[in-house]
Scaffold this active site. Structure first.
Site, mmCIF file in Angstrom:
data_model
loop_
_atom_site.group_PDB
_atom_site.id
_atom_site.type_symbol
_atom_site.label_atom_id
_atom_site.label_comp_id
_atom_site.label_asym_id
_atom_site.label_seq_id
_atom_site.Cartn_x
_atom_site.Cartn_y
_atom_site.Cartn_z
ATOM 1 N N GLU A 15 0.807 -1.256 0.017
ATOM 2 C CA GLU A 15 -0.032 -0.092 0.154
ATOM 3 C C GLU A 15 0.806 1.181 0.058
ATOM 4 O O GLU A 15 1.760 1.390 0.840
ATOM 5 C CB GLU A 15 -0.953 0.024 1.230
ATOM 6 C CG GLU A 15 -1.887 1.366 1.262
ATOM 7 C CD GLU A 15 -2.723 1.336 2.652
ATOM 8 O OE1 GLU A 15 -3.404 0.510 2.685
ATOM 9 O OE2 GLU A 15 -2.309 2.414 3.552
ATOM 10 N N THR A 46 -3.904 4.793 -1.385
ATOM 11 C CA THR A 46 -4.931 5.285 -0.546
ATOM 12 C C THR A 46 -5.502 6.589 -1.175
ATOM 13 O O THR A 46 -5.072 7.273 -2.291
ATOM 14 C CB THR A 46 -4.465 5.735 0.808
ATOM 15 O OG1 THR A 46 -3.560 6.800 0.717
ATOM 16 C CG2 THR A 46 -3.802 4.420 1.631
ATOM 17 N N TYR A 47 -6.750 6.710 -0.535
ATOM 18 C CA TYR A 47 -7.565 7.746 -1.021
ATOM 19 C C TYR A 47 -7.987 8.998 0.268
ATOM 20 O O TYR A 47 -8.513 8.248 1.226
ATOM 21 C CB TYR A 47 -8.742 7.291 -1.960
ATOM 22 C CG TYR A 47 -9.590 8.206 -2.474
ATOM 23 C CD1 TYR A 47 -9.454 8.789 -3.603
ATOM 24 C CD2 TYR A 47 -10.873 8.784 -1.811
ATOM 25 C CE1 TYR A 47 -10.367 9.802 -4.392
ATOM 26 C CE2 TYR A 47 -11.780 9.846 -2.304
ATOM 27 C CZ TYR A 47 -11.545 10.041 -3.551
ATOM 28 O OH TYR A 47 -12.322 11.024 -4.118
ATOM 29 N N HIS A 75 -8.036 2.700 -3.647
ATOM 30 C CA HIS A 75 -8.993 2.982 -2.633
ATOM 31 C C HIS A 75 -9.828 3.756 -2.947
ATOM 32 O O HIS A 75 -9.568 4.902 -3.596
ATOM 33 C CB HIS A 75 -7.953 3.482 -1.413
ATOM 34 C CG HIS A 75 -7.142 2.394 -0.831
ATOM 35 N ND1 HIS A 75 -6.513 2.416 0.571
ATOM 36 C CD2 HIS A 75 -6.535 1.555 -1.330
ATOM 37 C CE1 HIS A 75 -5.823 1.443 0.838
ATOM 38 N NE2 HIS A 75 -5.374 0.904 -0.577
ATOM 39 N N GLY A 106 -14.960 5.271 4.680
ATOM 40 C CA GLY A 106 -14.129 6.535 4.910
ATOM 41 C C GLY A 106 -14.505 7.144 6.364
ATOM 42 O O GLY A 106 -15.763 6.524 6.746
ATOM 43 N N ASP A 107 -14.217 8.056 6.794
ATOM 44 C CA ASP A 107 -14.491 8.707 8.123
ATOM 45 C C ASP A 107 -14.740 10.239 7.760
ATOM 46 O O ASP A 107 -14.134 10.738 6.925
ATOM 47 C CB ASP A 107 -13.258 8.532 9.156
ATOM 48 C CG ASP A 107 -13.030 7.071 9.454
ATOM 49 O OD1 ASP A 107 -13.883 6.692 10.016
ATOM 50 O OD2 ASP A 107 -11.812 6.672 9.283
ATOM 51 N N ALA A 123 -19.428 0.814 3.407
ATOM 52 C CA ALA A 123 -18.718 0.391 2.129
ATOM 53 C C ALA A 123 -19.569 -0.782 1.383
ATOM 54 O O ALA A 123 -19.268 -0.611 0.296
ATOM 55 C CB ALA A 123 -17.310 -0.334 2.826
ATOM 56 N N HIS A 171 -13.913 -2.865 14.574
ATOM 57 C CA HIS A 171 -13.449 -1.449 14.067
ATOM 58 C C HIS A 171 -14.148 -0.513 15.335
ATOM 59 O O HIS A 171 -14.682 -0.854 16.125
ATOM 60 C CB HIS A 171 -14.652 -1.052 13.050
ATOM 61 C CG HIS A 171 -14.803 0.124 12.525
ATOM 62 N ND1 HIS A 171 -15.193 1.384 13.046
ATOM 63 C CD2 HIS A 171 -14.125 0.602 11.278
ATOM 64 C CE1 HIS A 171 -15.229 2.478 12.368
ATOM 65 N NE2 HIS A 171 -14.160 2.215 11.304
HETATM 66 P P1 FAD Z 1 -17.831 -0.106 6.856
HETATM 67 O O1 FAD Z 1 -17.751 -1.369 6.487
HETATM 68 O O2 FAD Z 1 -19.232 0.412 6.148
HETATM 69 O O3 FAD Z 1 -18.030 -0.067 8.561
HETATM 70 C C1 FAD Z 1 -16.755 -0.039 9.255
HETATM 71 C C2 FAD Z 1 -17.113 -0.813 10.611
HETATM 72 O O4 FAD Z 1 -18.383 0.074 11.225
HETATM 73 C C3 FAD Z 1 -17.830 -2.142 10.495
HETATM 74 O O5 FAD Z 1 -16.913 -3.192 10.586
HETATM 75 C C4 FAD Z 1 -18.903 -1.951 11.775
HETATM 76 O O6 FAD Z 1 -18.367 -2.766 12.924
HETATM 77 C C5 FAD Z 1 -19.144 -0.667 12.017
HETATM 78 N N1 FAD Z 1 -20.343 -0.069 11.263
HETATM 79 C C6 FAD Z 1 -20.926 -0.291 10.166
HETATM 80 N N2 FAD Z 1 -22.042 0.281 10.023
HETATM 81 C C7 FAD Z 1 -22.439 0.821 11.506
HETATM 82 C C8 FAD Z 1 -23.424 1.423 12.157
HETATM 83 N N3 FAD Z 1 -24.493 1.445 11.234
HETATM 84 N N4 FAD Z 1 -23.314 1.572 13.498
HETATM 85 C C9 FAD Z 1 -22.167 1.277 13.838
HETATM 86 N N5 FAD Z 1 -21.212 0.887 13.566
HETATM 87 C C10 FAD Z 1 -21.365 0.346 12.097
HETATM 88 N N6 FAD Z 1 -9.791 5.699 4.986
HETATM 89 C C11 FAD Z 1 -9.391 6.541 4.045
HETATM 90 O O7 FAD Z 1 -10.113 7.739 4.082
HETATM 91 N N7 FAD Z 1 -8.817 6.425 2.828
HETATM 92 C C12 FAD Z 1 -8.000 5.213 2.662
HETATM 93 O O8 FAD Z 1 -7.545 5.100 1.658
HETATM 94 C C13 FAD Z 1 -8.269 3.977 3.599
HETATM 95 N N8 FAD Z 1 -7.774 3.014 3.389
HETATM 96 C C14 FAD Z 1 -7.845 1.862 4.373
HETATM 97 C C15 FAD Z 1 -7.241 0.540 4.010
HETATM 98 C C16 FAD Z 1 -7.577 -0.629 4.939
HETATM 99 C C17 FAD Z 1 -6.982 -1.754 4.531
HETATM 100 C C18 FAD Z 1 -8.477 -0.190 6.137
HETATM 101 C C19 FAD Z 1 -8.597 -1.249 7.057
HETATM 102 C C20 FAD Z 1 -8.807 1.098 6.218
HETATM 103 C C21 FAD Z 1 -8.619 2.056 5.402
HETATM 104 N N9 FAD Z 1 -9.303 3.517 5.762
HETATM 105 C C22 FAD Z 1 -9.170 4.396 4.790
HETATM 106 C C23 FAD Z 1 -10.118 3.489 6.945
HETATM 107 C C24 FAD Z 1 -11.424 3.434 6.771
HETATM 108 O O9 FAD Z 1 -12.095 4.492 5.962
HETATM 109 C C25 FAD Z 1 -12.271 3.558 7.939
HETATM 110 O O10 FAD Z 1 -11.778 2.411 8.927
HETATM 111 C C26 FAD Z 1 -13.701 3.700 8.037
HETATM 112 O O11 FAD Z 1 -14.117 4.164 9.564
HETATM 113 C C27 FAD Z 1 -14.316 2.462 8.028
HETATM 114 O O12 FAD Z 1 -14.351 2.131 6.619
HETATM 115 P P2 FAD Z 1 -15.102 0.717 6.287
HETATM 116 O O13 FAD Z 1 -14.816 0.658 4.894
HETATM 117 O O14 FAD Z 1 -14.420 -0.300 6.883
HETATM 118 O O15 FAD Z 1 -16.690 1.090 6.745
#
Ligand code: FAD
Length: 312
Positions: A15, A46-47, A75, A106-107, A123, A171
């Site tokens: 990455e 990453t993005y 990403h 994303g956050d 996601a 998470h």
């Molecule tokens: P989701 O899968 O939608 O949710 C994440 C977690 O939140 C779930 O596992 C679940 O436990 C919980 N959840 C889901 N829905 C709910 C709900 N309604 N209420 C409460 N909890 C809930 N961020 C960036 O901005 N740019 C990047 O390039 C980037 N790369 C990454 C690469 C990797 C390998 C990883 C692990 C993370 C990366 N991230 C990146 C961070 C990611 O965007 C954050 O972790 C974000 O908070 C969650 O994204 P997700 O796709 O896992 O979300």
């Protein structure tokens, strides 16, 4: 360490992040070429959430596509986007020849509430959108012909690979232990083809998560994400970002080591042991967070016995 030269190679990937300024482009390009020489399955970029680095991510992905044989994996995050904006972003990447994605929620940026999420709330929804946009776009692509700058080969567009994130230790937003496996199941049902995990510090964290995921019906490959932590500052930063528990043994070793070179060796040793343990435990490959430097991650792979002879 595996020393059998006839043993099948364990896949690995890296990455990178888009450089913050154009001044760092040349160094990153060199890193891409050096990483590509090692023969990874893909290099991901990453993005920035909210699109803050989208253009620069695409530049790096294009560089990988045009200058190496390695699959570039983009990403993408959906936070803050409307459906229409997210669809047009996906189209832009597809049009640039990018066919592998890591779909992320994303956050919201610091200070913005969860209401900033936009039209896509998870996601899993982004996975479905990528799949739909890809199906709707032109069914062919143009592949450059090496040595013929203006010529292109027209081929049928292949299906996209859509990776998703997985969280072995949960998470930070999860409220119960099974939520992360449920979230992964939802992403699989939406069409994800494999998962990449958040970093973790102990092989059992990953292996136990995979076992729970398999028992719940997750069948897609789950690639362990491994980060060489080579300084106490980096360790503090990743703990803040991921909410992981402090790995006290690694933390103490990094704190008491007086030299930067010594700290780098500690980080490499830790990461290579972890890589070896997860592969021995059945991981389908390893994904290394490279921090835009090639030496450290290549040394991790070499020390784990996972680096085939470099191509000449
Ligand atoms: P989701 O899968 O939608 O949710 C994440 C977690 O939140 C779930 O596992 C679940 O436990 C919980 N959840 C889901 N829905 C709910 C709900 N309604 N209420 C409460 N909890 C809930 N961020 C960036 O901005 N740019 C990047 O390039 C980037 N790369 C990454 C690469 C990797 C390998 C990883 C692990 C993370 C990366 N991230 C990146 C961070 C990611 O965007 C954050 O972790 C974000 O908070 C969650 O994204 P997700 O796709 O896992 O979300």
């Amino acid at each position: 360490m595996s020393s059998d030269p006839s043993a099948p190679c364990t896949p690995f990937s890296f990455e990178l992040y888009p450089p913050r300024t154009a001044a760092n482009d040349a160094a990153l390009h060199e890193t891409v070429l050096r990483l590509a020489d090692a023969g990874p399955d893909f290099i991901s970029v990453t993005y920035g959430a909210g699109g803050s680095s989208g253009g620069r991510s695409l530049d790096v992905l294009r560089f990988i596509r045009e200058n190496t044989d390695v699959e570039p994996l983009a990403h993408l995050t959906c936070v803050g986007n409307t459906y229409a904006a997210a669809a047009s972003l996906i189209r832009e990447f597809l049009d640039a020849g990018i066919l592998s994605f890591l779909a992320l929620r994303g956050d919201p940026p610091a200070g913005r509430s969860e209401a900033y999420l936009g039209d896509l709330e998870s996601a899993a929804q982004l996975v479905q959108l990528i799949d739909r946009v890809q199906t709707e776009s032109a069914p062919y692509e143009e592949t450059p012909i090496p040595g013929l700058p203006r010529a292109a080969r027209i081929t049928h567009r292949r299906t996209v690979n859509i990776a998703v994130a997985a969280f072995p230790k949960g998470h930070p937003r999860s409220t119960h232990r099974t939520q992360d496996v449920e979230a992964l199941l939802a992403k699989q049902a939406a069409g994800a083809t494999f998962a990449i995990t958040q970093l973790f510090f102990h092989a059992d964290d990953y292996l136990a998560f995979v076992e729970r995921a398999r028992a719940a019906g997750v069948t897609i490959p789950i690639l362990p994400g491994i980060m060489p932590i080579t300084s106490p500052t980096r360790l503090r930063r990743v703990l803040e970002l991921t909410g992981e528990d402090l790995p006290s043994e690694l933390s103490i070793a990094l704190e008491i080591e007086p030299t930067a070179e010594g700290r780098r060796e500690i980080g490499i040793r830790w990461a290579s042991r972890l890589a070896r343990e997860v592969v021995d435990g059945g991981a389908p490959g390893v994904h290394l967070y490279a921090f835009n430097q090639h030496e450290t991650v290549l040394t991790v792979l070499a020390e784990a016995g996972l680096l085939p002879a470099l191509r000449s």
